[in-house]
Design a protein around this motif. Sequence first.
Motif, PDB file in Angstrom:
ATOM      1  N   ASN A  84      30.623   7.808  32.549  1.00 30.56           N
ATOM      2  CA  ASN A  84      31.495   7.263  33.599  1.00 30.56           C
ATOM      3  C   ASN A  84      30.632   6.459  34.574  1.00 30.56           C
ATOM      4  O   ASN A  84      29.471   6.176  34.278  1.00 30.56           O
ATOM      5  CB  ASN A  84      32.285   8.383  34.295  1.00 30.56           C
ATOM      6  N   ASP A  85      31.184   6.081  35.719  1.00 37.77           N
ATOM      7  CA  ASP A  85      30.434   5.240  36.662  1.00 37.77           C
ATOM      8  C   ASP A  85      29.286   5.982  37.340  1.00 37.77           C
ATOM      9  O   ASP A  85      28.450   5.364  37.996  1.00 37.77           O
ATOM     10  CB  ASP A  85      31.372   4.668  37.740  1.00 37.77           C
ATOM     11  N   ILE A  86      29.262   7.313  37.198  1.00 31.10           N
ATOM     12  CA  ILE A  86      28.233   8.127  37.863  1.00 31.10           C
ATOM     13  C   ILE A  86      26.997   8.308  36.977  1.00 31.10           C
ATOM     14  O   ILE A  86      25.870   8.147  37.425  1.00 31.10           O
ATOM     15  CB  ILE A  86      28.814   9.509  38.253  1.00 31.10           C
ATOM     16  N   CYS A  87      27.246   8.678  35.701  1.00 33.58           N
ATOM     17  CA  CYS A  87      26.111   9.029  34.843  1.00 33.58           C
ATOM     18  C   CYS A  87      26.483   8.995  33.364  1.00 33.58           C
ATOM     19  O   CYS A  87      27.654   8.814  33.008  1.00 33.58           O
ATOM     20  CB  CYS A  87      25.589  10.424  35.205  1.00 33.58           C
ATOM     21  N   ASP A  88      25.477   9.214  32.528  1.00 29.98           N
ATOM     22  CA  ASP A  88      25.663   9.269  31.078  1.00 29.98           C
ATOM     23  C   ASP A  88      26.026  10.689  30.641  1.00 29.98           C
ATOM     24  O   ASP A  88      25.513  11.671  31.186  1.00 29.98           O
ATOM     25  CB  ASP A  88      24.374   8.861  30.353  1.00 29.98           C
ATOM     26  N   SER A  89      26.883  10.749  29.625  1.00 31.12           N
ATOM     27  CA  SER A  89      27.268  12.024  29.024  1.00 31.12           C
ATOM     28  C   SER A  89      26.346  12.350  27.852  1.00 31.12           C
ATOM     29  O   SER A  89      25.764  11.451  27.239  1.00 31.12           O
ATOM     30  CB  SER A  89      28.717  11.925  28.534  1.00 31.12           C
ATOM     31  N   SER A  90      26.254  13.627  27.515  1.00 34.38           N
ATOM     32  CA  SER A  90      25.419  14.035  26.375  1.00 34.38           C
ATOM     33  C   SER A  90      26.114  13.756  25.044  1.00 34.38           C
ATOM     34  O   SER A  90      25.493  13.841  23.990  1.00 34.38           O
ATOM     35  CB  SER A  90      25.104  15.532  26.464  1.00 34.38           C
ATOM     36  N   THR A  91      27.407  13.424  25.093  1.00 33.56           N
ATOM     37  CA  THR A  91      28.172  13.303  23.835  1.00 33.56           C
ATOM     38  C   THR A  91      28.938  11.983  23.696  1.00 33.56           C
ATOM     39  O   THR A  91      29.819  11.890  22.847  1.00 33.56           O
ATOM     40  CB  THR A  91      29.171  14.479  23.709  1.00 33.56           C
ATOM     41  N   ASP A  92      28.626  10.976  24.517  1.00 38.26           N
ATOM     42  CA  ASP A  92      29.343   9.705  24.383  1.00 38.26           C
ATOM     43  C   ASP A  92      28.965   9.048  23.057  1.00 38.26           C
ATOM     44  O   ASP A  92      27.787   8.843  22.763  1.00 38.26           O
ATOM     45  CB  ASP A  92      29.002   8.763  25.545  1.00 38.26           C
ATOM     46  N   ARG A  93      29.997   8.712  22.264  1.00 38.44           N
ATOM     47  CA  ARG A  93      29.701   8.190  20.916  1.00 38.44           C
ATOM     48  C   ARG A  93      29.068   6.797  20.954  1.00 38.44           C
ATOM     49  O   ARG A  93      28.465   6.361  19.981  1.00 38.44           O
ATOM     50  CB  ARG A  93      30.959   8.196  20.045  1.00 38.44           C
ATOM     51  N   ASP A  94      29.180   6.109  22.094  1.00 43.42           N
ATOM     52  CA  ASP A  94      28.549   4.781  22.213  1.00 43.42           C
ATOM     53  C   ASP A  94      27.118   4.857  22.751  1.00 43.42           C
ATOM     54  O   ASP A  94      26.486   3.824  22.959  1.00 43.42           O
ATOM     55  CB  ASP A  94      29.386   3.877  23.132  1.00 43.42           C
ATOM     56  N   GLY A  95      26.622   6.073  23.013  1.00 49.90           N
ATOM     57  CA  GLY A  95      25.256   6.216  23.526  1.00 49.90           C
ATOM     58  C   GLY A  95      25.180   6.004  25.033  1.00 49.90           C
ATOM     59  O   GLY A  95      26.206   5.781  25.694  1.00 49.90           O
ATOM     60  N   PRO A  96      23.966   6.053  25.607  1.00 52.32           N
ATOM     61  CA  PRO A  96      23.830   5.956  27.071  1.00 52.32           C
ATOM     62  C   PRO A  96      24.205   4.590  27.629  1.00 52.32           C
ATOM     63  O   PRO A  96      24.049   3.580  26.955  1.00 52.32           O
ATOM     64  CB  PRO A  96      22.344   6.261  27.313  1.00 52.32           C
ATOM     65  N   GLU A  97      24.684   4.604  28.869  1.00 50.90           N
ATOM     66  CA  GLU A  97      25.099   3.361  29.543  1.00 50.90           C
ATOM     67  C   GLU A  97      24.179   3.052  30.724  1.00 50.90           C
ATOM     68  O   GLU A  97      23.892   1.903  31.010  1.00 50.90           O
ATOM     69  CB  GLU A  97      26.539   3.556  30.044  1.00 50.90           C
ATOM     70  N   HIS A  98      23.712   4.114  31.401  1.00 53.29           N
ATOM     71  CA  HIS A  98      22.915   3.917  32.624  1.00 53.29           C
ATOM     72  C   HIS A  98      21.453   4.318  32.442  1.00 53.29           C
ATOM     73  O   HIS A  98      20.653   4.113  33.344  1.00 53.29           O
ATOM     74  CB  HIS A  98      23.488   4.753  33.782  1.00 53.29           C
ATOM     75  N   GLY A  99      21.127   4.937  31.313  1.00 51.87           N
ATOM     76  CA  GLY A  99      19.779   5.496  31.162  1.00 51.87           C
ATOM     77  C   GLY A  99      19.589   6.687  32.079  1.00 51.87           C
ATOM     78  O   GLY A  99      18.497   6.972  32.548  1.00 51.87           O
ATOM     79  N   GLY A 100      20.668   7.393  32.367  1.00 50.27           N
ATOM     80  CA  GLY A 100      20.641   8.559  33.259  1.00 50.27           C
ATOM     81  C   GLY A 100      21.743   8.466  34.293  1.00 50.27           C
ATOM     82  O   GLY A 100      22.924   8.545  33.976  1.00 50.27           O
ATOM     83  N   ILE A 101      21.348   8.245  35.554  1.00 55.38           N
ATOM     84  CA  ILE A 101      22.293   8.170  36.681  1.00 55.38           C
ATOM     85  C   ILE A 101      22.380   6.728  37.162  1.00 55.38           C
ATOM     86  O   ILE A 101      21.371   6.025  37.219  1.00 55.38           O
ATOM     87  CB  ILE A 101      21.797   9.051  37.854  1.00 55.38           C
ATOM     88  N   SER A 102      23.579   6.284  37.545  1.00 54.20           N
ATOM     89  CA  SER A 102      23.739   4.937  38.104  1.00 54.20           C
ATOM     90  C   SER A 102      23.353   4.947  39.592  1.00 54.20           C
ATOM     91  O   SER A 102      23.215   6.015  40.191  1.00 54.20           O
ATOM     92  CB  SER A 102      25.196   4.488  37.971  1.00 54.20           C
ATOM     93  N   ASP A 103      23.241   3.768  40.193  1.00 57.22           N
ATOM     94  CA  ASP A 103      22.991   3.687  41.650  1.00 57.22           C
ATOM     95  C   ASP A 103      24.112   4.386  42.412  1.00 57.22           C
ATOM     96  O   ASP A 103      23.867   5.116  43.374  1.00 57.22           O
ATOM     97  CB  ASP A 103      22.899   2.218  42.102  1.00 57.22           C
ATOM     98  N   PHE A 104      25.350   4.145  41.955  1.00 60.39           N
ATOM     99  CA  PHE A 104      26.497   4.810  42.586  1.00 60.39           C
ATOM    100  C   PHE A 104      26.369   6.329  42.431  1.00 60.39           C
ATOM    101  O   PHE A 104      26.649   7.093  43.354  1.00 60.39           O
ATOM    102  CB  PHE A 104      27.802   4.309  41.956  1.00 60.39           C
ATOM    103  N   GLY A 105      25.926   6.767  41.241  1.00 56.21           N
ATOM    104  CA  GLY A 105      25.743   8.199  40.983  1.00 56.21           C
ATOM    105  C   GLY A 105      24.775   8.846  41.959  1.00 56.21           C
ATOM    106  O   GLY A 105      25.002   9.971  42.429  1.00 56.21           O
ATOM    107  N   ARG A 106      23.701   8.126  42.285  1.00 52.78           N
ATOM    108  CA  ARG A 106      22.734   8.666  43.250  1.00 52.78           C
ATOM    109  C   ARG A 106      23.379   8.818  44.637  1.00 52.78           C
ATOM    110  O   ARG A 106      23.117   9.793  45.348  1.00 52.78           O
ATOM    111  CB  ARG A 106      21.488   7.777  43.314  1.00 52.78           C
ATOM    112  N   GLU A 107      24.250   7.872  44.985  1.00 52.75           N
ATOM    113  CA  GLU A 107      24.984   7.988  46.267  1.00 52.75           C
ATOM    114  C   GLU A 107      25.928   9.192  46.238  1.00 52.75           C
ATOM    115  O   GLU A 107      26.079   9.898  47.235  1.00 52.75           O
ATOM    116  CB  GLU A 107      25.785   6.708  46.530  1.00 52.75           C
TER     117      GLU A 107
END
Length: 310
Positions: A84-107
Motif C-alpha cells: 500500500n502507500d505506507i510499505c511493502d507486504s511480504s506476500t504481494d504477488r507483484d513484489g516490492p514497490e517501495h523497497g521497504g517503507i515509503s516517505d509517507f510511511g515514515r511520517e
Amino acid sequence: EENERVKQEALMLFDSIHAVVDHCADLAAIALSANDLEAISRQGKKAVYIGIENGYPLGNDLLLVSRFYDLGARYITLCHTRNNDICDSSTDRDGPEHGGISDFGREVIRALNRLGIMIDVSHMSDEAFDEVIKVSKAPVIASHSNARAVCDNPRNLSDEMLLKLADNGGVIQLCLVSDYVAEMPPYPKRDSVMKVLWSKYDNWSEMDDSAKLALEQEYYDINRKYPPNLAAVSQFCDHFDHIVGLVGIDHVGFGSDFDGGAELKDCYDVTELPNVTLELLRRGYSRSDLKKFWSGNLLRVMREVEKAAG
C-alpha cells in the motif's frame, strides 16, 4: 476513488463497533489504554480494544491517523497481503514497490509514535520490518506471526528479525493459521479446486454483496468436501519454545487470527484455547510465564507506547 471508498468503509466499521458496544453497555466497554483492561474487568465487563488490520484506509492522508485514534484505534497493522502507500507486504504477488517503507510511511510511523498507537509489523516485508524498527521510537508488535525457523513462510519472522524485535522491546503474538505453524502435506485436489475458485473471484474489492455471498458459499462447500490438513497445538507450541529459547519469555504473546483462517485440529475456536495452556504447562512453563503470554507482554508494550507518546 478506491481510497475514499475504503476510508468510508473503515469509518462505518468504527461506528458499528461503537454502536454494538453501546448497545451491550452492561456486558462490554471500549478500552483506550492498557490500564482500562483491569478497570473494565473489575466491573464484570469485557474490554474491547480496536485495531486496524491494514493501513490502506489511510490512503495518503496523515490527518486520518489522529481521526482513527480519536475513534479508538490503538494499533494499526501497516499493510496486509498487498503493498500500500505506507510499505511493502511480504506476500504481494507483484513484489516490492517501495523497497521497504515509503516517505509517507515514515511520517505515519512518527504520527503513530506521537499519538501512542501501537505499530503492528505482521504482514510486512523483511525490508519494511527492518526500517520500522529503525524509525519507531517505541516498541512494536507483530500481532499474528510465527517463527520462520520453525515454519519457513514469508509471513513469519526470521531469527534475525526476532532478535531485533526483542531489542526494540516488542512482542510477537503467535498465530494459529496452520500454514504459518507447520508445512502441511500437499493436498492437490483441494489446491486445484481452490485455485479455480480464487481465479473466478479475483477482484474482491469490486464485487457486490451477492457475489461475495456466492464466493463464501462455494468456499464453505469446498471445505466440507475437502477439509484442509491442519497443524496441531503441539506444533504451535514449538514456535513458543523456539522464540523463548532465542529471546526469552518477555517477547512472545498470543495472536490467534481466528477471523483470518486460523484453525488447528485441536484448537478450532476460542473454546479450545485451554488446550494451548495445557500444552505449555506440560512443557514446564510457569503460571507467570503464561500470564505474560496471554496478555502481560502485550499490555507492557502498550504501556511503553503510551509513555513514549506526546
